[in-house]
Design a protein around this motif. Structure first.
Motif, PDB file in Angstrom:
ATOM      1  N   ASN A   1      22.148 -17.903 -22.457  1.00 33.11           N
ATOM      2  CA  ASN A   1      21.408 -17.000 -21.564  1.00 33.11           C
ATOM      3  C   ASN A   1      20.703 -15.886 -22.336  1.00 33.11           C
ATOM      4  OD1 ASN A   1      22.300 -18.484 -19.314  1.00 33.11           O
ATOM      5  ND2 ASN A   1      24.172 -17.265 -19.161  1.00 33.11           N
ATOM      6  N   ALA A   2      20.184 -16.228 -23.513  1.00 36.01           N
ATOM      7  CA  ALA A   2      19.455 -15.252 -24.328  1.00 36.01           C
ATOM      8  C   ALA A   2      18.038 -15.086 -23.798  1.00 36.01           C
ATOM      9  CB  ALA A   2      19.415 -15.723 -25.780  1.00 36.01           C
ATOM     10  N   THR A   3      17.452 -13.942 -24.078  1.00 34.30           N
ATOM     11  CA  THR A   3      16.054 -13.746 -23.721  1.00 34.30           C
ATOM     12  C   THR A   3      15.189 -14.529 -24.702  1.00 34.30           C
ATOM     13  OG1 THR A   3      15.737 -11.826 -25.162  1.00 34.30           O
ATOM     14  CG2 THR A   3      16.575 -11.410 -22.928  1.00 34.30           C
ATOM     15  N   LEU A   4      13.965 -14.783 -24.300  1.00 36.27           N
ATOM     16  CA  LEU A   4      13.039 -15.487 -25.178  1.00 36.27           C
ATOM     17  C   LEU A   4      12.850 -14.719 -26.477  1.00 36.27           C
ATOM     18  CD1 LEU A   4      11.026 -17.760 -25.726  1.00 36.27           C
ATOM     19  CD2 LEU A   4       9.310 -16.442 -24.452  1.00 36.27           C
ATOM     20  N   GLN A   5      12.764 -13.400 -26.391  1.00 36.89           N
ATOM     21  CA  GLN A   5      12.570 -12.589 -27.596  1.00 36.89           C
ATOM     22  C   GLN A   5      13.771 -12.681 -28.528  1.00 36.89           C
ATOM     23  OE1 GLN A   5       9.608 -11.001 -28.426  1.00 36.89           O
ATOM     24  NE2 GLN A   5      10.681 -11.034 -30.389  1.00 36.89           N
ATOM     25  N   GLN A   6      14.975 -12.699 -27.963  1.00 37.94           N
ATOM     26  CA  GLN A   6      16.179 -12.823 -28.802  1.00 37.94           C
ATOM     27  C   GLN A   6      16.170 -14.152 -29.557  1.00 37.94           C
ATOM     28  OE1 GLN A   6      19.065 -12.222 -25.650  1.00 37.94           O
ATOM     29  NE2 GLN A   6      19.554 -10.150 -26.353  1.00 37.94           N
ATOM     30  N   ILE A   7      15.771 -15.207 -28.887  1.00 39.34           N
ATOM     31  CA  ILE A   7      15.709 -16.518 -29.534  1.00 39.34           C
ATOM     32  C   ILE A   7      14.625 -16.520 -30.610  1.00 39.34           C
ATOM     33  CG2 ILE A   7      15.215 -18.967 -29.189  1.00 39.34           C
ATOM     34  CD1 ILE A   7      16.395 -18.664 -26.354  1.00 39.34           C
ATOM     35  N   LYS A   8      13.459 -15.970 -30.289  1.00 38.18           N
ATOM     36  CA  LYS A   8      12.358 -15.939 -31.247  1.00 38.18           C
ATOM     37  C   LYS A   8      12.735 -15.137 -32.489  1.00 38.18           C
ATOM     38  CE  LYS A   8       8.154 -15.292 -29.670  1.00 38.18           C
ATOM     39  NZ  LYS A   8       7.021 -14.739 -28.876  1.00 38.18           N
ATOM     40  N   ASP A   9      13.471 -14.050 -32.318  1.00 37.27           N
ATOM     41  CA  ASP A   9      13.883 -13.234 -33.460  1.00 37.27           C
ATOM     42  C   ASP A   9      14.727 -14.043 -34.438  1.00 37.27           C
ATOM     43  OD1 ASP A   9      12.546 -11.045 -32.478  1.00 37.27           O
ATOM     44  OD2 ASP A   9      14.338 -10.076 -31.633  1.00 37.27           O
ATOM     45  N   VAL A  10      15.642 -14.871 -33.895  1.00 39.34           N
ATOM     46  CA  VAL A  10      16.482 -15.703 -34.757  1.00 39.34           C
ATOM     47  C   VAL A  10      15.647 -16.804 -35.401  1.00 39.34           C
ATOM     48  CG1 VAL A  10      18.436 -17.299 -34.835  1.00 39.34           C
ATOM     49  CG2 VAL A  10      18.594 -15.209 -33.467  1.00 39.34           C
ATOM     50  N   VAL A  11      14.830 -17.474 -34.603  1.00 37.85           N
ATOM     51  CA  VAL A  11      14.004 -18.570 -35.113  1.00 37.85           C
ATOM     52  C   VAL A  11      13.082 -18.090 -36.236  1.00 37.85           C
ATOM     53  CG1 VAL A  11      12.117 -20.147 -34.498  1.00 37.85           C
ATOM     54  CG2 VAL A  11      14.105 -19.932 -33.002  1.00 37.85           C
ATOM     55  N   ASN A  12      12.627 -16.859 -36.130  1.00 40.65           N
ATOM     56  CA  ASN A  12      11.722 -16.310 -37.151  1.00 40.65           C
ATOM     57  C   ASN A  12      12.433 -15.955 -38.446  1.00 40.65           C
ATOM     58  OD1 ASN A  12       9.438 -16.550 -35.531  1.00 40.65           O
ATOM     59  ND2 ASN A  12       9.652 -14.489 -34.676  1.00 40.65           N
ATOM     60  N   SER A  13      13.764 -15.865 -38.413  1.00 39.14           N
ATOM     61  CA  SER A  13      14.497 -15.476 -39.626  1.00 39.14           C
ATOM     62  C   SER A  13      15.408 -16.574 -40.173  1.00 39.14           C
ATOM     63  CB  SER A  13      15.326 -14.216 -39.357  1.00 39.14           C
ATOM     64  OG  SER A  13      16.308 -14.450 -38.368  1.00 39.14           O
TER      65      SER A  13
END
Length: 210
Positions: free
Chosen positions: A62-74
């Motif tokens: 149930n993560a936000t899209l931004q939380q997921i994107k932050d991980v994917v980007n790093s």
């Protein structure tokens, strides 16, 4: 069909070194609230140090899209695993914005075939996990495996891989293998004193691949 192996809950550099040398197809890192939650910066350092010979999975709940994107980007993960109550529309949105494979974990229930058919239209893979005392996933308790053949049949019908998770260990994996799952997902079953165990991994792999 060769069963796929996913080892989840990699939580230390030692775990990562061990798992990349195992026969696993997928290695999972938990970025959701969990006793096995890891820091993306640390995970990135392990991958940079030892390489990336396996497909890597990031587990979110149930993560936000931004939380997921932050991980994917790093972190160079290949698959985003949604392990909460994410909707079909949310999975579509995550795919569009992150451009990664999407796996969806589903709690085993009487309506599991309908859930497989619903989420299988948008996910690249499914993980069927157990529920115990209101907790979904990480329970260490298997669900009733009588429906596994029907779940595999339903998944075959829509062309996706279906993993079985929850309480799988050396004492019961042979029973599960008789039901021909597409894949198995293990975490606590390959741990000893909170760390991934080479002995437990080797024992399980001998039983899975014989």
């Amino acid at each position: 069909m060769t069963v796929q192996i996913k080892y989840c809950g990699c939580q230390s550099e030692d775990d990562y070194k061990l798992l990349i040398e195992s026969k696993a197809d997928l290695i999972g890192f938990i970025f959701a609230k969990s006793k096995r939650k890891v820091d993306p910066t640390e995970v990135s350092s392990w991958i940079e140090k030892y390489g990336k010979p396996k497909k890597l999975v990031g587990v979110f709940q149930n993560a936000t899209l931004q939380q997921i994107k932050d991980v994917v980007n790093s972190v160079p993960i290949d698959i985003i695993q949604c392990h909460g109550t994410e909707s079909v529309d949310q999975l579509k949105e995550i795919r569009v914005h992150c451009n990664k494979e999407i796996y969806k974990a589903l709690p085993f229930s009487e309506s599991i075939i309908k859930e497989i058919e619903l989420y299988g239209k948008v996910a690249d893979g499914l993980i069927i996990d157990s529920v115990s005392q209101g907790q979904f996933g990480g329970t260490g308790i298997p669900f009733s495996w009588e429906e596994v053949p029907n779940m595999m049949k339903a998944s075959d019908g829509i062309g996706i891989t279906c993993f079985i998770a929850g309480g799988i260990k050396s004492e019961n994996v042979s029973e599960l293998m008789k039901l021909h799952p597409h894949g198995i997902d293990l975490s606590g079953g390959i741990e000893e004193n909170g760390k991934k165990s080479v002995q437990r991994i080797e024992t399980l792999e001998r039983m899975i691949m014989r």
